[in-house]
Design a protein around this motif. Structure first.
Motif, PDB file in Angstrom:
ATOM      1  N   LEU A 144       5.203 -19.465  29.079  1.00 27.73           N
ATOM      2  CA  LEU A 144       4.813 -19.413  27.676  1.00 27.73           C
ATOM      3  C   LEU A 144       5.846 -20.216  26.892  1.00 27.73           C
ATOM      4  O   LEU A 144       7.047 -19.998  27.032  1.00 27.73           O
ATOM      5  N   THR A 145       5.390 -21.141  26.078  1.00 24.35           N
ATOM      6  CA  THR A 145       6.305 -21.969  25.291  1.00 24.35           C
ATOM      7  C   THR A 145       5.780 -22.101  23.867  1.00 24.35           C
ATOM      8  O   THR A 145       4.685 -21.621  23.550  1.00 24.35           O
ATOM      9  N   GLY A 146       6.551 -22.745  23.029  1.00 21.85           N
ATOM     10  CA  GLY A 146       6.124 -22.958  21.649  1.00 21.85           C
ATOM     11  C   GLY A 146       6.036 -21.654  20.879  1.00 21.85           C
ATOM     12  O   GLY A 146       6.994 -20.896  20.797  1.00 21.85           O
ATOM     13  N   SER A 147       4.855 -21.369  20.343  1.00 24.72           N
ATOM     14  CA  SER A 147       4.649 -20.141  19.555  1.00 24.72           C
ATOM     15  C   SER A 147       3.984 -19.039  20.365  1.00 24.72           C
ATOM     16  O   SER A 147       3.722 -17.954  19.834  1.00 24.72           O
ATOM     17  N   ARG A 148       3.718 -19.285  21.630  1.00 22.21           N
ATOM     18  CA  ARG A 148       3.074 -18.259  22.459  1.00 22.21           C
ATOM     19  C   ARG A 148       4.086 -17.202  22.870  1.00 22.21           C
ATOM     20  O   ARG A 148       5.252 -17.499  23.109  1.00 22.21           O
ATOM     21  N   GLY A 149       3.623 -15.970  22.975  1.00 17.89           N
ATOM     22  CA  GLY A 149       4.511 -14.896  23.367  1.00 17.89           C
ATOM     23  C   GLY A 149       5.550 -14.627  22.293  1.00 17.89           C
ATOM     24  O   GLY A 149       5.327 -14.872  21.096  1.00 17.89           O
ATOM     25  N   GLU A 150       6.705 -14.128  22.703  1.00 22.61           N
ATOM     26  CA  GLU A 150       7.765 -13.794  21.764  1.00 22.61           C
ATOM     27  C   GLU A 150       9.111 -13.826  22.479  1.00 22.61           C
ATOM     28  O   GLU A 150       9.178 -14.001  23.694  1.00 22.61           O
ATOM     29  N   ILE A 151      10.181 -13.660  21.733  1.00 27.57           N
ATOM     30  CA  ILE A 151      11.512 -13.456  22.303  1.00 27.57           C
ATOM     31  C   ILE A 151      11.805 -11.960  22.171  1.00 27.57           C
ATOM     32  O   ILE A 151      12.080 -11.474  21.066  1.00 27.57           O
ATOM     33  N   ARG A 152      11.692 -11.219  23.257  1.00 31.62           N
ATOM     34  CA  ARG A 152      11.917  -9.774  23.175  1.00 31.62           C
ATOM     35  C   ARG A 152      13.378  -9.466  22.845  1.00 31.62           C
ATOM     36  O   ARG A 152      14.284 -10.120  23.350  1.00 31.62           O
ATOM     37  N   ARG A 153      13.553  -8.442  22.063  1.00 30.75           N
ATOM     38  CA  ARG A 153      14.911  -7.978  21.769  1.00 30.75           C
ATOM     39  C   ARG A 153      15.432  -7.089  22.900  1.00 30.75           C
ATOM     40  O   ARG A 153      16.629  -7.043  23.168  1.00 30.75           O
ATOM     41  N   VAL A 154      14.511  -6.385  23.523  1.00 27.62           N
ATOM     42  CA  VAL A 154      14.803  -5.543  24.690  1.00 27.62           C
ATOM     43  C   VAL A 154      13.797  -5.918  25.765  1.00 27.62           C
ATOM     44  O   VAL A 154      12.593  -5.959  25.497  1.00 27.62           O
ATOM     45  N   CYS A 155      14.261  -6.184  26.975  1.00 29.39           N
ATOM     46  CA  CYS A 155      13.358  -6.722  27.998  1.00 29.39           C
ATOM     47  C   CYS A 155      12.304  -5.728  28.468  1.00 29.39           C
ATOM     48  O   CYS A 155      11.258  -6.132  28.973  1.00 29.39           O
ATOM     49  N   ARG A 156      12.542  -4.456  28.291  1.00 28.62           N
ATOM     50  CA  ARG A 156      11.607  -3.429  28.774  1.00 28.62           C
ATOM     51  C   ARG A 156      10.424  -3.170  27.844  1.00 28.62           C
ATOM     52  O   ARG A 156       9.492  -2.473  28.222  1.00 28.62           O
TER      53      ARG A 156
END
Length: 330
Positions: free
Chosen positions: A314-326
């Protein structure tokens, strides 16, 4: 050794031919992705891992395996790290992961340290990719540049985890098909199988080789008789499912080509290992080449790891950057 820069400066002279850049391989992924937004990222990952692996060498194999199990489901998106919550059913519940996937707390520790330095910047999927590389390095394996820039998924796939990840008892053709569906080929299959030069397998993963599926109780003829006798002592016909055995009994905590040498001596532990020398002439040829040439194995392994790490990111605007991986952010 906590200082990765010093470690790599010493290592580079020995393995520099294996260090290569795959800037074009990853599409939107490239090794310098965080150079400005999180310049200390690789040092942070290394410092945590160096302590963990020094304390428990087996963890290197477990973390390498997590990256593999992540990429083979919906792509390298950190989905394997999600716990069950709301509509999400965790991939940790799948057959390949339920009793053997481990190292999640190490990823949590790395993620917390990265978040402290660079809040909401580095994806869990990228941390998995870097962790796989550094785990390999810490036990004597090759170095490679990791293309970065993945983002994290918003969900998981229990069914994908159950059906897409190659199983120890799959036939050669089934495993090769699962690789091809992910854009990987025969060389990738044999080279990536070399990760079994470290790590363990549970008794339940290979018991059928010791007692035969037909029920006559005889070990598989492709398994060295002396090795079979030793294994049967700690892996009874019933019970002992969780007993652990080294995948490579010669150098179990060193990343090298002894795995392939073991296969040629009929000392591969899993059926999925053994079939590389018994069911396909081309894979047998590669096994022999890697057994004779550790440098070639390292070269192909690094290329295949970069290739695997580029499965449907997933790149660009897809998905997210999770703050917590779980868990997802919302």
């Amino acid at each position: 050794m906590a200082n990765k820069s010093l470690f790599l400066s010493l290592l580079i002279l020995a393995i520099s031919p294996l260090c290569f850049s795959e800037k074009s391989q990853g599409g939107n992924l490239y090794p310098q992705f965080y150079d400005h937004s999180c310049p200390k990222l690789e040092d942070i990952v290394w410092s945590v891992l160096a302590k963990v692996v020094a304390k428990e060498p087996r963890m290197a194999a477990s973390l390498l395996r997590l990256h593999f199990h992540d990429c083979f489901v919906k792509g390298c998106d950190g989905g394997v790290l999600l716990d069950s919550s709301g509509s999400i059913v965790s991939e940790k519940r799948s057959n390949p992961n339920r009793n053997s996937a481990r190292g999640f707390e190490v990823i949590d520790e790395i993620k917390a340290a990265v978040e402290k330095a660079c809040p909401e910047t580095v994806s869990c999927a990228d941390i998995l990719a870097l962790t796989a590389r550094d785990s390999t390095l810490l036990v004597g394996g090759p170095n490679w540049e990791v293309p970065l820039g993945r983002r994290d998924s918003l969900d998981a796939s229990l069914s994908g985890s159950n059906y897409n990840i190659p199983a120890p008892n799959n036939t050669f053709q089934t495993i090769l098909t699962k690789f091809k569906l992910k854009g990987l080929d025969l060389v990738d299959l044999v080279a990536l199988s070399g990760s079994h030069t470290i790590g363990d397998a549970r008794c339940t993963s290979f018991r059928q080789r010791l007692y035969n599926q037909s029920g006559n109780g005889q070990p598989d003829k492709t398994l060295n008789p002396a090795m079979a006798a030793v294994l049967r002592n700690r892996c009874p016909r019933s019970g002992g499912d969780q007993n652990l055995f080294n995948l490579d009994h010669v150098t179990p905590f060193k990343f090298d080509n002894s795995y392939y040498k073991n296969l040629l001596a009929n000392k591969g532990l899993l059926s999925s290992d053994e079939i590389l020398v018994s069911q396909n002439a081309d894979s047998m040829k590669l096994v022999k080449q890697y057994a004779e040439n550790n440098h070639l194995f390292f070269q192909h392994f690094t290329q295949s790891m970069v290739k695997m790490g580029n499965i449907a990111p997933l790149t660009g605007s897809r998905g997210e950057i999770r703050r917590v991986c779980r868990r997802v952010n919302h």
